[in-house]
Design an enzyme around this catalytic site. Structure first.
Site, PDB file in Angstrom:
ATOM      1  N   GLY A  31      90.568 102.658  71.558  1.00  0.00           N
ATOM      2  CA  GLY A  31      90.738 102.356  70.269  1.00  0.00           C
ATOM      3  C   GLY A  31      90.364 103.092  69.093  1.00  0.00           C
ATOM      4  N   LEU A  33      92.373 104.051  66.788  1.00  0.00           N
ATOM      5  CA  LEU A  33      93.216 105.155  66.981  1.00  0.00           C
ATOM      6  C   LEU A  33      93.343 105.926  65.556  1.00  0.00           C
ATOM      7  CD1 LEU A  33      95.940 102.993  68.697  1.00  0.00           C
ATOM      8  CD2 LEU A  33      94.127 104.150  69.696  1.00  0.00           C
ATOM      9  N   HIS A  34      93.513 107.354  65.848  1.00  0.00           N
ATOM     10  CA  HIS A  34      93.906 108.070  64.721  1.00  0.00           C
ATOM     11  C   HIS A  34      95.095 109.403  65.162  1.00  0.00           C
ATOM     12  CE1 HIS A  34      92.050 111.151  67.528  1.00  0.00           C
ATOM     13  NE2 HIS A  34      90.809 110.449  67.386  1.00  0.00           N
ATOM     14  N   HIS A  37      95.711 110.232  68.824  1.00  0.00           N
ATOM     15  CA  HIS A  37      96.248 109.333  69.701  1.00  0.00           C
ATOM     16  C   HIS A  37      97.758 109.209  69.295  1.00  0.00           C
ATOM     17  CE1 HIS A  37      92.069 107.674  69.337  1.00  0.00           C
ATOM     18  NE2 HIS A  37      92.049 107.982  70.579  1.00  0.00           N
ATOM     19  N   LYS A 149      91.334 117.706  73.696  1.00  0.00           N
ATOM     20  CA  LYS A 149      90.070 117.644  73.048  1.00  0.00           C
ATOM     21  C   LYS A 149      88.925 117.506  73.950  1.00  0.00           C
ATOM     22  CE  LYS A 149      87.890 114.807  70.130  1.00  0.00           C
ATOM     23  NZ  LYS A 149      86.787 114.734  70.700  1.00  0.00           N
ATOM     24  N   LYS A 184      90.455 116.223  65.305  1.00  0.00           N
ATOM     25  CA  LYS A 184      90.335 114.532  65.105  1.00  0.00           C
ATOM     26  C   LYS A 184      89.488 113.897  66.041  1.00  0.00           C
ATOM     27  CE  LYS A 184      94.024 113.898  61.903  1.00  0.00           C
ATOM     28  NZ  LYS A 184      93.709 113.252  60.778  1.00  0.00           N
TER      29      LYS A 184
END
Ligand code: PAF
Length: 281
Positions: A31, A33-34, A37, A149, A184
């Site tokens: 969750g 989310l950025h 995602h 990442k 991110k």
């Protein structure tokens, strides 16, 4: 878009989709989310008929002193983004749904899990492997999407799938960065404005390291020293590790003569630990 909170509910839709011959893509997330995602969801959407996003802060992958209680959460915003991106199901279970009373079964990958982040987070990857195994079974997905990442996580999940013959394809997707280069991450929200600027030192250092490797530098120690020096020039940065490992077994290398992962974990200020990396295939 369906919001499912029980395993049974997800399985019900999956059974129907399978009957109709639809392919299924899974994007496992915790969750908050950025755009990182979002890039995984978009890729899943472009390659699969149906997309399931799991939104679950997995308690068993956090150590006792880690940030489980404070891990950022915003389920409404997550749903809004998932809906915009055409997600079919958001799976948002309670911990008690995923880990029922008497839960005693765990999945782990030796060797790869004890390196890099595994040294300071000894239970982390077994928690990840266990939850993603469950999600793979529940969703019966054809493909699952993971960001580079968390390169060690990606390597471990791929190995687990290969070693244990899971019937799923793991797709690794590129790191998504802010305009100034910061990778991110949901944990970036922990940074104060000042720390946020100083965190750029990770990207700056890795960019220099990658340049050296791509220019043909074979001495891993030399690249590591150059990267460390740049990070250490920033007083609020405290190195957890800076390593070059082979992009297969994740073991340290002295000479760069095959695919490598250069990975760093750095504390910015007292508590915020950020990771970043590059891979040269
Ligand atoms: O990368 C993450 O967000 C988590 O480790 C994952 C894969 C969703 C498992 O909880």
């Amino acid at each position: 878009m369906i919001v499912a909170t029980t395993i049974e509910d997800v399985k019900k839709y999956v059974k129907e989709w399978k009957k109709q011959g639809f392919s299924i893509g899974l994007v496992p997330t915790m969750g908050y989310l950025h755009e990182g995602h979002a890039s995984l969801i978009k890729r899943a959407k472009s390659e699969c008929d149906k997309v399931i996003v799991s939104d679950f802060v997995n308690p068993i992958q956090f150590g006792p002193k880690e940030d489980l209680a404070t891990y950022p959460r915003d389920f409404d915003a997550d749903c809004k983004l998932c809906e915009e991106l055409g997600t079919d199901i958001v799976f948002h279970p309670e911990p008690s749904e995923m880990y029922r009373e008497g839960f005693h079964s765990y999945v782990g990958v030796d060797v790869l899990s004890s390196e890099l982040c595994g040294k300071s987070r000894p239970i982390h990857f077994n928690g990840v492997c266990t939850v993603v195994s469950k999600l793979f079974h529940i969703s019966e997905a054809d493909k699952a999407y993971f960001g580079q990442k968390d390169a060690q996580q990606l390597a471990i999940v791929k190995r687990m799938v290969r070693d244990l013959n899971f019937n799923i394809e793991i797709i690794g997707c590129p790191i998504i960065r802010e305009e100034d280069g910061l990778a991110k991450s949901s944990r970036n929200t922990y940074l104060s404005a000042g720390e946020r600027k100083k965190a750029l030192v990770l990207h700056k250092a890795l960019t220099e390291g990658e340049k050296m490797v791509r220019a043909g530098e074979k001495d891993a120690g030399k690249v590591i020293r150059a990267v460390r020096e740049i990070i250490e020039s920033e007083p609020v940065a405290r190195i957890d590790y800076v390593e070059i490992v082979d992009w297969n077994e994740l073991q340290k290398v002295d000479i760069i003569d095959g695919p490598i992962l250069m990975a760093v974990a750095v504390f910015i200020g007292e508590k915020v630990r950020l990771i970043d990396n590059f891979i040269v295939e």
